[in-house]
Write an enzyme that holds these catalytic residues in place. Structure first.
Site, PDB file in Angstrom:
ATOM      1  N   GLY A  65     -34.104  -6.056  -0.877  1.00 18.60           N
ATOM      2  CA  GLY A  65     -33.733  -5.400  -2.131  1.00 18.60           C
ATOM      3  C   GLY A  65     -34.402  -5.969  -3.364  1.00 18.60           C
ATOM      4  O   GLY A  65     -34.186  -5.473  -4.474  1.00 18.60           O
ATOM      5  N   GLU A  88     -50.216   2.841 -10.137  1.00 19.52           N
ATOM      6  CA  GLU A  88     -51.239   3.298  -9.204  1.00 19.52           C
ATOM      7  C   GLU A  88     -50.971   2.612  -7.874  1.00 19.52           C
ATOM      8  O   GLU A  88     -50.707   1.402  -7.865  1.00 19.52           O
ATOM      9  CB  GLU A  88     -52.591   2.863  -9.749  1.00 19.52           C
ATOM     10  N   TYR A  95     -41.378   3.559  -4.432  1.00 17.26           N
ATOM     11  CA  TYR A  95     -41.546   4.380  -5.635  1.00 17.26           C
ATOM     12  C   TYR A  95     -40.907   5.766  -5.457  1.00 17.26           C
ATOM     13  O   TYR A  95     -40.300   6.288  -6.391  1.00 17.26           O
ATOM     14  CB  TYR A  95     -43.034   4.518  -5.993  1.00 17.26           C
TER      15      TYR A  95
HETATM   16  C1  LIG Z   1     -43.670  -2.905  -1.811  1.00  6.69           C
HETATM   17  C2  LIG Z   1     -42.803  -4.170  -1.885  1.00  6.69           C
HETATM   18  C3  LIG Z   1     -42.866  -4.728  -3.293  1.00  6.69           C
HETATM   19  C4  LIG Z   1     -41.350  -3.776  -1.561  1.00  6.69           C
HETATM   20  O1  LIG Z   1     -40.540  -4.934  -1.780  1.00  6.69           O
HETATM   21  P1  LIG Z   1     -39.220  -5.217  -0.941  1.00  6.69           P
HETATM   22  O2  LIG Z   1     -38.470  -6.289  -1.643  1.00  6.69           O
HETATM   23  O3  LIG Z   1     -39.537  -5.432   0.473  1.00  6.69           O
HETATM   24  O4  LIG Z   1     -38.442  -3.824  -1.098  1.00  6.69           O
HETATM   25  P2  LIG Z   1     -36.873  -3.600  -1.047  1.00  6.69           P
HETATM   26  O5  LIG Z   1     -36.247  -4.482  -0.032  1.00  6.69           O
HETATM   27  O6  LIG Z   1     -36.333  -3.642  -2.440  1.00  6.69           O
HETATM   28  O7  LIG Z   1     -36.804  -2.102  -0.489  1.00  6.69           O
HETATM   29  C5  LIG Z   1     -36.864  -1.018  -1.387  1.00  6.69           C
HETATM   30  C6  LIG Z   1     -37.282   0.267  -0.693  1.00  6.69           C
HETATM   31  O8  LIG Z   1     -38.669   0.175  -0.394  1.00  6.69           O
HETATM   32  C7  LIG Z   1     -38.920   0.854   0.822  1.00  6.69           C
HETATM   33  N1  LIG Z   1     -39.459  -0.112   1.774  1.00  6.69           N
HETATM   34  C8  LIG Z   1     -39.478  -1.458   1.658  1.00  6.69           C
HETATM   35  N2  LIG Z   1     -40.124  -2.013   2.714  1.00  6.69           N
HETATM   36  C9  LIG Z   1     -40.503  -0.977   3.496  1.00  6.69           C
HETATM   37  C10 LIG Z   1     -41.221  -0.887   4.722  1.00  6.69           C
HETATM   38  N3  LIG Z   1     -41.695  -1.974   5.355  1.00  6.69           N
HETATM   39  N4  LIG Z   1     -41.450   0.344   5.241  1.00  6.69           N
HETATM   40  C11 LIG Z   1     -41.006   1.467   4.605  1.00  6.69           C
HETATM   41  N5  LIG Z   1     -40.313   1.429   3.438  1.00  6.69           N
HETATM   42  C12 LIG Z   1     -40.087   0.232   2.902  1.00  6.69           C
HETATM   43  C13 LIG Z   1     -37.613   1.464   1.260  1.00  6.69           C
HETATM   44  O9  LIG Z   1     -37.523   2.775   0.689  1.00  6.69           O
HETATM   45  C14 LIG Z   1     -36.615   0.556   0.624  1.00  6.69           C
HETATM   46  O10 LIG Z   1     -35.383   1.178   0.405  1.00  6.69           O
HETATM   47  P3  LIG Z   1     -34.238   1.164   1.560  1.00  6.69           P
HETATM   48  O11 LIG Z   1     -34.073  -0.276   1.972  1.00  6.69           O
HETATM   49  O12 LIG Z   1     -33.052   1.724   0.881  1.00  6.69           O
HETATM   50  O13 LIG Z   1     -34.776   2.025   2.640  1.00  6.69           O
HETATM   51  C15 LIG Z   1     -43.259  -5.222  -0.829  1.00  6.69           C
HETATM   52  O14 LIG Z   1     -43.379  -4.598   0.425  1.00  6.69           O
HETATM   53  C16 LIG Z   1     -44.564  -5.918  -1.169  1.00  6.69           C
HETATM   54  O15 LIG Z   1     -44.589  -6.913  -1.913  1.00  6.69           O
HETATM   55  N6  LIG Z   1     -45.702  -5.416  -0.617  1.00  6.69           N
HETATM   56  C17 LIG Z   1     -47.010  -6.059  -0.835  1.00  6.69           C
HETATM   57  C18 LIG Z   1     -47.481  -5.909  -2.273  1.00  6.69           C
HETATM   58  C19 LIG Z   1     -47.595  -4.458  -2.665  1.00  6.69           C
HETATM   59  O16 LIG Z   1     -48.110  -3.639  -1.926  1.00  6.69           O
HETATM   60  N7  LIG Z   1     -47.117  -4.140  -3.891  1.00  6.69           N
HETATM   61  C20 LIG Z   1     -47.189  -2.810  -4.450  1.00  6.69           C
HETATM   62  C21 LIG Z   1     -48.545  -2.564  -5.027  1.00  6.69           C
HETATM   63  S1  LIG Z   1     -48.664  -0.925  -5.756  1.00  6.69           S
END
Ligand SMILES: CC(C)(COP(=O)(O)OP(=O)(O)OC[C@H]1O[C@@H](n2cnc3c(N)ncnc32)[C@H](O)[C@@H]1OP(=O)(O)O)[C@@H](O)C(=O)NCCC(=O)NCCS
Length: 159
Positions: A87, A111, A123
């Site tokens: 989260g 983006e 997003y």
């Molecule tokens: C994208 C990112 C920031 C998400 O952070 P996170 O803390 O894991 O996300 P959250 O736990 O808050 O989850 C939020 C929502 O994201 C989506 N989500 C998160 N991880 C996911 C996964 N592995 N696959 C699909 N959806 C995913 C889901 O919709 C989730 O909501 P839900 O739990 O109700 O289904 C993380 O994966 C990350 O740091 N990725 C690498 C860097 C990156 O790509 N940043 C974005 C650049 S544009």
């Protein structure tokens, strides 16, 4: 809009830069920001606005904005692999939307790579719409860039 208080969140400081560079390289192996870029972002304050989250004695996440007036841009949002899926990404996005709203922005834009499924899901879930597609923007690999926007409820027309 009032974001929930994120445990361990504080403003980016220069002492965070080594941790940011390490995490950036892990999260974006093809196009990580180098140390000089982070110094530039720090020098760009207050227009540039970054937060970091520390959990269990380590850098767990970072995110930042460019306050550009009517439209704010999401510069980055990154959660360390072992802290993902808890989260934190949603909480940081809420925090940035709250900051953009307070600064008077009507919309937040970002983006994202079309092949970044976790980010796109984040997003989509938070109400961002695709405005335009930049074909083959990311090289190598010919990966499209999606330009997304969310209208901010308090200052613009909520989508
Ligand atoms: C994208 C990112 C920031 C998400 O952070 P996170 O803390 O894991 O996300 P959250 O736990 O808050 O989850 C939020 C929502 O994201 C989506 N989500 C998160 N991880 C996911 C996964 N592995 N696959 C699909 N959806 C995913 C889901 O919709 C989730 O909501 P839900 O739990 O109700 O289904 C993380 O994966 C990350 O740091 N990725 C690498 C860097 C990156 O790509 N940043 C974005 C650049 S544009």
């Amino acid at each position: 809009m009032t974001a929930e208080v994120v445990t361990g969140l504080r403003e980016l400081a220069w002492t965070d830069i080594p941790g940011l560079v390490a995490l950036e390289g892990e999260a974006f192996p093809d196009d990580a920001w180098a140390e000089a870029s982070w110094w530039g972002e720090l020098a760009g304050r207050p227009r540039r606005d970054y937060v970091v989250v520390h959990r269990e004695g380590e850098l767990a996440a970072y995110a930042g904005l460019d306050h550009g007036g009517q439209v704010a841009d999401l510069m980055t949002i990154t959660v360390a692999p072992r802290h993902r899926g808890t989260g934190l990404g949603v909480q940081l996005l809420d925090e940035l939307e709250s900051r953009a709203t307070t600064a008077g922005a009507e919309a937040l834009m970002l983006e994202v790579r079309a092949d970044n499924a976790p980010a796109r899901a984040l997003y989509d879930r938070r109400g961002y719409d695709v405005l335009t597609v930049r074909r083959a923007y990311y090289q190598p690999g010919n990966v499209d860039a999606l330009v997304m926007r969310k209208m901010l409820a308090q200052n613009g027309i909520e989508s």
